[in-house]
Design a protein around this motif. Structure first.
Motif, PDB file in Angstrom:
ATOM      1  N   LEU A   1      23.568  51.063   9.502  1.00 44.14           N
ATOM      2  CA  LEU A   1      24.027  51.361  10.862  1.00 44.14           C
ATOM      3  C   LEU A   1      22.846  51.589  11.799  1.00 44.14           C
ATOM      4  O   LEU A   1      22.846  51.106  12.932  1.00 44.14           O
ATOM      5  CB  LEU A   1      24.949  52.587  10.860  1.00 44.14           C
ATOM      6  CG  LEU A   1      26.280  52.364  10.151  1.00 44.14           C
ATOM      7  CD1 LEU A   1      26.993  53.685   9.947  1.00 44.14           C
ATOM      8  CD2 LEU A   1      27.144  51.380  10.920  1.00 44.14           C
ATOM      9  N   LYS A   2      21.845  52.304  11.309  1.00 44.57           N
ATOM     10  CA  LYS A   2      20.646  52.549  12.125  1.00 44.57           C
ATOM     11  C   LYS A   2      19.949  51.228  12.437  1.00 44.57           C
ATOM     12  O   LYS A   2      19.500  51.006  13.569  1.00 44.57           O
ATOM     13  CB  LYS A   2      19.690  53.511  11.405  1.00 44.57           C
ATOM     14  CG  LYS A   2      20.199  54.937  11.389  1.00 44.57           C
ATOM     15  CD  LYS A   2      19.290  55.853  10.584  1.00 44.57           C
ATOM     16  CE  LYS A   2      19.882  57.259  10.542  1.00 44.57           C
ATOM     17  NZ  LYS A   2      19.094  58.156   9.703  1.00 44.57           N
TER      18      LYS A   2
ATOM     19  N   ASP B   1      32.618  52.387   7.108  1.00 39.33           N
ATOM     20  CA  ASP B   1      32.430  52.193   5.673  1.00 39.33           C
ATOM     21  C   ASP B   1      31.155  51.385   5.402  1.00 39.33           C
ATOM     22  O   ASP B   1      31.158  50.391   4.686  1.00 39.33           O
ATOM     23  CB  ASP B   1      33.666  51.492   5.084  1.00 39.33           C
ATOM     24  CG  ASP B   1      33.748  51.691   3.573  1.00 39.33           C
ATOM     25  OD1 ASP B   1      33.176  52.681   3.082  1.00 39.33           O
ATOM     26  OD2 ASP B   1      34.378  50.857   2.908  1.00 39.33           O
ATOM     27  N   THR B   2      30.076  51.819   6.048  1.00 42.98           N
ATOM     28  CA  THR B   2      28.766  51.171   5.941  1.00 42.98           C
ATOM     29  C   THR B   2      27.711  52.258   5.776  1.00 42.98           C
ATOM     30  O   THR B   2      27.884  53.363   6.289  1.00 42.98           O
ATOM     31  CB  THR B   2      28.467  50.365   7.236  1.00 42.98           C
ATOM     32  OG1 THR B   2      29.546  49.467   7.468  1.00 42.98           O
ATOM     33  CG2 THR B   2      27.191  49.580   7.137  1.00 42.98           C
ATOM     34  N   SER B   3      26.616  51.948   5.116  1.00 41.33           N
ATOM     35  CA  SER B   3      25.574  52.956   4.907  1.00 41.33           C
ATOM     36  C   SER B   3      24.924  53.353   6.231  1.00 41.33           C
ATOM     37  O   SER B   3      24.860  52.562   7.176  1.00 41.33           O
ATOM     38  CB  SER B   3      24.501  52.428   3.953  1.00 41.33           C
ATOM     39  OG  SER B   3      23.680  51.484   4.625  1.00 41.33           O
ATOM     40  N   GLU B   4      24.426  54.579   6.279  1.00 43.93           N
ATOM     41  CA  GLU B   4      23.750  55.060   7.486  1.00 43.93           C
ATOM     42  C   GLU B   4      22.530  54.197   7.804  1.00 43.93           C
ATOM     43  O   GLU B   4      22.256  53.907   8.968  1.00 43.93           O
ATOM     44  CB  GLU B   4      23.338  56.528   7.322  1.00 43.93           C
ATOM     45  CG  GLU B   4      24.517  57.484   7.369  1.00 43.93           C
ATOM     46  CD  GLU B   4      24.103  58.941   7.252  1.00 43.93           C
ATOM     47  OE1 GLU B   4      23.150  59.348   7.956  1.00 43.93           O
ATOM     48  OE2 GLU B   4      24.727  59.669   6.459  1.00 43.93           O
TER      49      GLU B   4
ATOM     50  N   TYR C   1      25.450  59.110  12.959  1.00 42.90           N
ATOM     51  CA  TYR C   1      25.482  58.023  11.968  1.00 42.90           C
ATOM     52  C   TYR C   1      26.326  58.399  10.752  1.00 42.90           C
ATOM     53  O   TYR C   1      27.007  57.556  10.176  1.00 42.90           O
ATOM     54  CB  TYR C   1      24.061  57.649  11.522  1.00 42.90           C
ATOM     55  CG  TYR C   1      23.288  56.915  12.587  1.00 42.90           C
ATOM     56  CD1 TYR C   1      23.634  55.622  12.955  1.00 42.90           C
ATOM     57  CD2 TYR C   1      22.219  57.522  13.232  1.00 42.90           C
ATOM     58  CE1 TYR C   1      22.931  54.940  13.941  1.00 42.90           C
ATOM     59  CE2 TYR C   1      21.508  56.855  14.223  1.00 42.90           C
ATOM     60  CZ  TYR C   1      21.872  55.564  14.573  1.00 42.90           C
ATOM     61  OH  TYR C   1      21.172  54.906  15.546  1.00 42.90           O
ATOM     62  N   GLU C   2      26.279  59.661  10.367  1.00 46.06           N
ATOM     63  CA  GLU C   2      27.050  60.110   9.203  1.00 46.06           C
ATOM     64  C   GLU C   2      28.543  59.859   9.410  1.00 46.06           C
ATOM     65  O   GLU C   2      29.233  59.341   8.534  1.00 46.06           O
ATOM     66  CB  GLU C   2      26.789  61.610   8.973  1.00 46.06           C
ATOM     67  CG  GLU C   2      27.502  62.173   7.768  1.00 46.06           C
ATOM     68  CD  GLU C   2      27.274  63.680   7.623  1.00 46.06           C
ATOM     69  OE1 GLU C   2      28.059  64.297   6.895  1.00 46.06           O
ATOM     70  OE2 GLU C   2      26.340  64.225   8.241  1.00 46.06           O
TER      71      GLU C   2
ATOM     72  N   SER D   1      29.329  56.153   9.581  1.00 44.75           N
ATOM     73  CA  SER D   1      29.331  55.599   8.237  1.00 44.75           C
ATOM     74  C   SER D   1      30.733  55.675   7.624  1.00 44.75           C
ATOM     75  O   SER D   1      31.182  54.743   6.952  1.00 44.75           O
ATOM     76  CB  SER D   1      28.323  56.357   7.377  1.00 44.75           C
ATOM     77  OG  SER D   1      28.414  55.969   6.048  1.00 44.75           O
ATOM     78  N   ARG D   2      31.436  56.780   7.895  1.00 40.49           N
ATOM     79  CA  ARG D   2      32.803  56.927   7.385  1.00 40.49           C
ATOM     80  C   ARG D   2      33.774  56.032   8.149  1.00 40.49           C
ATOM     81  O   ARG D   2      34.699  55.473   7.566  1.00 40.49           O
ATOM     82  CB  ARG D   2      33.241  58.388   7.448  1.00 40.49           C
ATOM     83  CG  ARG D   2      32.557  59.263   6.410  1.00 40.49           C
ATOM     84  CD  ARG D   2      33.196  60.629   6.290  1.00 40.49           C
ATOM     85  NE  ARG D   2      32.987  61.443   7.471  1.00 40.49           N
ATOM     86  CZ  ARG D   2      31.966  62.272   7.664  1.00 40.49           C
ATOM     87  NH1 ARG D   2      31.050  62.391   6.740  1.00 40.49           N
ATOM     88  NH2 ARG D   2      31.866  62.982   8.762  1.00 40.49           N
TER      89      ARG D   2
END
Length: 183
Positions: free
Chosen positions: A165-166, A159-162, A151-152, A155-156
């Motif tokens: 995404l989860k 360009d979305t928060s972890e 996820y980290e 995220s890059r």
């Protein structure tokens, strides 16, 4: 040129005019297959995937000079490929002047058109279920399930928060399970 070259070495070579083309070719060779399958899972069609991949490689050639290395090269390449896919799908929607649901239905129909298609096989049900997902969930599911991207890193790329995404992945998995169980 050896496949053993590290990304940092390839980037240094790319920034040197005498070895720029060699480095670019090595980068493409190193990541071409993984990028192709990433694009193909999003677009389904082989020809569309090849066209988009060509655009990705043009963007890479034009943008690599300014790559700051604040992320891994592979992460940056995935971001470029993902953005090209989303742009392609957006243009396809506009050209067709159809709602997104119809584009997704078209992707499902492309899956069904495959000569090996068998609706009773779980892998085909999975493909059909993935194509029914909203765009963002489809991207997140593919990156996590097929590419096993943490996820980290995702995220890059997106360009979305972890956390977001989860949540997207969780919703995607739930929708896929529902589709497979009820079809």
């Amino acid at each position: 040129m050896s496949m053993a070259l590290e990304d940092s070495e390839l980037l240094n070579m790319f920034r040197t005019p005498a070895s720029k083309e060699k480095a670019y070719t090595a980068i493409i060779r190193k990541y071409q297959e993984r990028l192709y399958w990433h694009v193909r899972r999003m677009l389904v069609d082989h020809d569309d995937s090849n066209d988009v991949l060509q655009n990705v490689f043009i963007r890479v050639w034009n943008g690599l000079e300014n790559f700051r290395e604040d992320a891994r090269l592979f992460t940056w390449l995935y971001r470029v490929a993902t953005n090209e896919c989303l742009t392609f799908l957006e243009q396809k929607k506009k050209r067709a002047a159809v709602p997104l649901g119809d584009v997704e239905e078209g992707l499902s129909n492309q899956v069904k058109a495959d000569k090996d298609f068998d609706a009773n096989k779980i892998e085909w049900k999975l493909q059909l279920a993935i194509q029914k997902l909203p765009e963002k969930q489809r991207v997140v599911f593919n990156l996590r399930y097929y590419d096993e991207m943490p996820y980290e890193e995702m995220s890059r790329v997106l360009d979305t928060s972890e956390g977001a995404l989860k949540a997207s992945y969780h919703h995607a998995v739930k929708k896929i399970e529902d589709y497979i169980l009820n079809s």
